[in-house]
Design an enzyme around this catalytic site. Structure first.
Site, PDB file in Angstrom:
ATOM      1  N   LEU A 125      15.308 -24.154   5.725  1.00  0.00           N
ATOM      2  CA  LEU A 125      14.859 -25.544   5.796  1.00  0.00           C
ATOM      3  C   LEU A 125      15.549 -26.217   4.524  1.00  0.00           C
ATOM      4  CD1 LEU A 125      12.103 -27.614   6.006  1.00  0.00           C
ATOM      5  CD2 LEU A 125      11.038 -25.794   4.548  1.00  0.00           C
ATOM      6  N   THR A 126      15.592 -25.885   3.380  1.00  0.00           N
ATOM      7  CA  THR A 126      15.821 -26.691   2.477  1.00  0.00           C
ATOM      8  C   THR A 126      17.230 -27.393   2.391  1.00  0.00           C
ATOM      9  OG1 THR A 126      14.466 -26.026   1.019  1.00  0.00           O
ATOM     10  CG2 THR A 126      16.478 -26.950  -0.434  1.00  0.00           C
ATOM     11  N   GLY A 131      14.802 -31.461  -1.266  1.00  0.00           N
ATOM     12  CA  GLY A 131      14.210 -30.816  -1.621  1.00  0.00           C
ATOM     13  C   GLY A 131      13.322 -30.572  -0.746  1.00  0.00           C
ATOM     14  N   SER A 132      12.268 -31.591  -1.467  1.00  0.00           N
ATOM     15  CA  SER A 132      10.222 -31.357  -1.560  1.00  0.00           C
ATOM     16  C   SER A 132      10.212 -32.467  -0.463  1.00  0.00           C
ATOM     17  CB  SER A 132       9.347 -31.400  -2.952  1.00  0.00           C
ATOM     18  OG  SER A 132       9.740 -31.067  -3.709  1.00  0.00           O
ATOM     19  N   ARG A 271       5.526  -0.739 -31.768  1.00  0.00           N
ATOM     20  CA  ARG A 271       5.952  -1.878 -32.131  1.00  0.00           C
ATOM     21  C   ARG A 271       5.091  -1.527 -33.398  1.00  0.00           C
ATOM     22  NH1 ARG A 271       9.445  -3.357 -35.804  1.00  0.00           N
ATOM     23  NH2 ARG A 271       9.613  -5.606 -35.858  1.00  0.00           N
ATOM     24  N   ILE A 340       5.275 -11.898 -28.054  1.00  0.00           N
ATOM     25  CA  ILE A 340       5.123 -10.041 -28.177  1.00  0.00           C
ATOM     26  C   ILE A 340       6.298  -9.410 -29.040  1.00  0.00           C
ATOM     27  CG2 ILE A 340       3.895  -8.046 -27.955  1.00  0.00           C
ATOM     28  CD1 ILE A 340       1.388 -10.173 -26.059  1.00  0.00           C
ATOM     29  N   GLY A 343      12.324 -10.518 -31.257  1.00  0.00           N
ATOM     30  CA  GLY A 343      13.534 -10.130 -30.897  1.00  0.00           C
ATOM     31  C   GLY A 343      14.249  -9.264 -29.816  1.00  0.00           C
ATOM     32  N   GLU A 366       9.156 -22.276  -2.835  1.00  0.00           N
ATOM     33  CA  GLU A 366       8.533 -22.490  -1.617  1.00  0.00           C
ATOM     34  C   GLU A 366       7.435 -23.826  -2.139  1.00  0.00           C
ATOM     35  OE1 GLU A 366       6.978 -19.586   1.228  1.00  0.00           O
ATOM     36  OE2 GLU A 366       8.319 -18.747  -0.172  1.00  0.00           O
ATOM     37  N   GLU A 370       4.261 -29.647  -8.873  1.00  0.00           N
ATOM     38  CA  GLU A 370       3.843 -31.276  -7.982  1.00  0.00           C
ATOM     39  C   GLU A 370       3.734 -31.458  -6.273  1.00  0.00           C
ATOM     40  OE1 GLU A 370       6.432 -30.667 -12.023  1.00  0.00           O
ATOM     41  OE2 GLU A 370       7.129 -29.901  -9.721  1.00  0.00           O
TER      42      GLU A 370
END
Length: 382
Positions: A125-126, A131-132, A271, A340, A343, A366, A370
């Site tokens: 499709l794209t 794109g949109s 941790r 959380i 590093g 998909e 927006e």
């Protein structure tokens, strides 16, 4: 309204969860590092019947429903999104158009291989410049005697270049409508057709163990009988496919969001900081509580959209809401899970690093966030 799962759906969820943890989790990191496609995982999913979940038994399917597919996608994505998107695209974008709109001959030829997982299909499709704006399609197909001659290109097409890809369905301009608008149709193009070229795989930020390519068509000829559905109905067909697919993507996004909770709870118990597990601190507890809340509400949104779809009720707005909310939650939870982990969240040895990279595309693929807001607003009469 009862959102509790049936015994059959619960059994499916448990079996896929076990498969994801025991089969996918131990090997998927290596596929990400090497950017390789997990053929062995796909073969096992095929044997489990996952590619045939929503298809009738007459074509080799499991005789289930679309909600069953969504449950499988959620459980796979709790561990890995590349495997989940491979299944989602193979079913909702690859096989589903043929199931929905194909002739008896097309179904007999293609569906048995697709629903067994023996073969994959892509949905073209794209396009690189559109794109949109799917209505801006530039790929053209001209009927020459008993053949379609296709010229154009497609971008970001999943499952389009694997060793087991059997076909792509391509949207193309096939004429002009009475009102002057483009006539769009959908055509099946088997892999290996002369004039059909699959470019090298993209180098992607995430989903690096899934298959994605740009496709080009240069005087590519296929039989006129490869028209999928009614001529000129291509636009309506892919809108239906995308509406359904948004529920599936929402389920995938919920899985990623829940996987972030799973990994964060595990890490927070292990941790140590300042003499005790970081999970003992309210700052971490509140983060994880918010993540769980978001995953739960996003799950209810896709459950609702799927229930409406299966009941034959309008579901376009609910699918857009589910996709918009779940993708936002996935990005939020991936960011918080990385935080959380500190590093270590930036290290590829931890799943949350993969989740972080995989999450962003959920707000794009998909239908961007927006576009989902546009759909919701229009459905409200605005």
């Amino acid at each position: 309204m009862d959102f509790r799962l049936t015994e059959e759906h619960e059994a499916l969820r448990e079996s896929v969860r076990e498969f994801a943890r025991e089969v996918v989790a131990p090997v998927i990191a290596e596929h990400y590092e090497k950017h390789t496609f997990p053929y062995e995982i796909v073969r096992q999913m095929g044997k489990m019947g996952l590619f045939g979940l929503p298809f009738p038994e007459e074509h080799g399917g499991m005789g289930g429903d679309y909600f069953a597919l969504c449950l499988a996608l959620e459980e796979l994505a709790r561990v890995d999104s590349s495997v989940a998107i491979t299944l989602e695209a193979a079913v909702s974008l690859g096989a589903m158009p043929i199931h929905r709109f194909g002739t008896a001959e097309q179904k007999a030829r293609w569906l048995p291989k697709l629903v067994s997982g023996e073969a994959l299909a892509g949905f073209g499709l794209t396009e690189p410049g559109f794109g949109s704006d799917a209505g801006g399609t530039q790929t053209r197909a001209v009927l020459d005697a008993d053949e379609w001659v296709i010229n154009g290109s497609k971008a970001f097409i999943t499952n389009s270049g694997t060793d087991i890809t059997a076909l792509v369905t391509v949207t193309a301009v096939t004429g002009t409508r009475p009102d002057g608008a483009k006539e769009l149709s959908t055509i099946i193009v088997p892999s290996g057709t002369p004039g059909f070229t699959v470019a090298p795989a993209y180098s992607k930020v995430g989903w690096t163990a899934s298959d994605t390519h740009e496709l080009t068509f240069d005087d590519c000829r296929v039989p006129a009988a490869n028209l999928l559905g009614e001529r000129g109905r291509g636009f309506a067909q892919f809108l239906r496919i995308l509406d359904e697919g948004r529920i599936a993507i929402a389920a995938l996004a919920v899985g990623l969001a829940q996987g972030c909770v799973d990994e964060s709870v595990k890490y927070a118990k292990e941790r140590q900081a300042f003499g005790r597990p970081i999970g003992n601190y309210q700052a971490i507890q509140f983060k994880i509580a918010d993540m769980e809340m978001k995953a739960h509400t996003a799950r209810l949104a896709y459950y609702d959209a799927a229930a409406r779809m299966l009941a034959g009720e309008p579901f376009k707005r609910q699918a857009a809401i589910a996709k918009l909310h779940a993708s936002t939650v996935a990005v939020d939870n991936a960011r918080e899970a990385t935080q959380i982990h500190g590093g270590y969240g930036f290290m590829n040895e931890y799943p949350v690093a993969r989740f972080w990279r995989d999450s962003k595309i959920l707000e794009i693929g998909e239908g961007t966030s927006e576009v989902q807001r546009m759909i919701i607003a229009r459905d409200l009469g605005m």
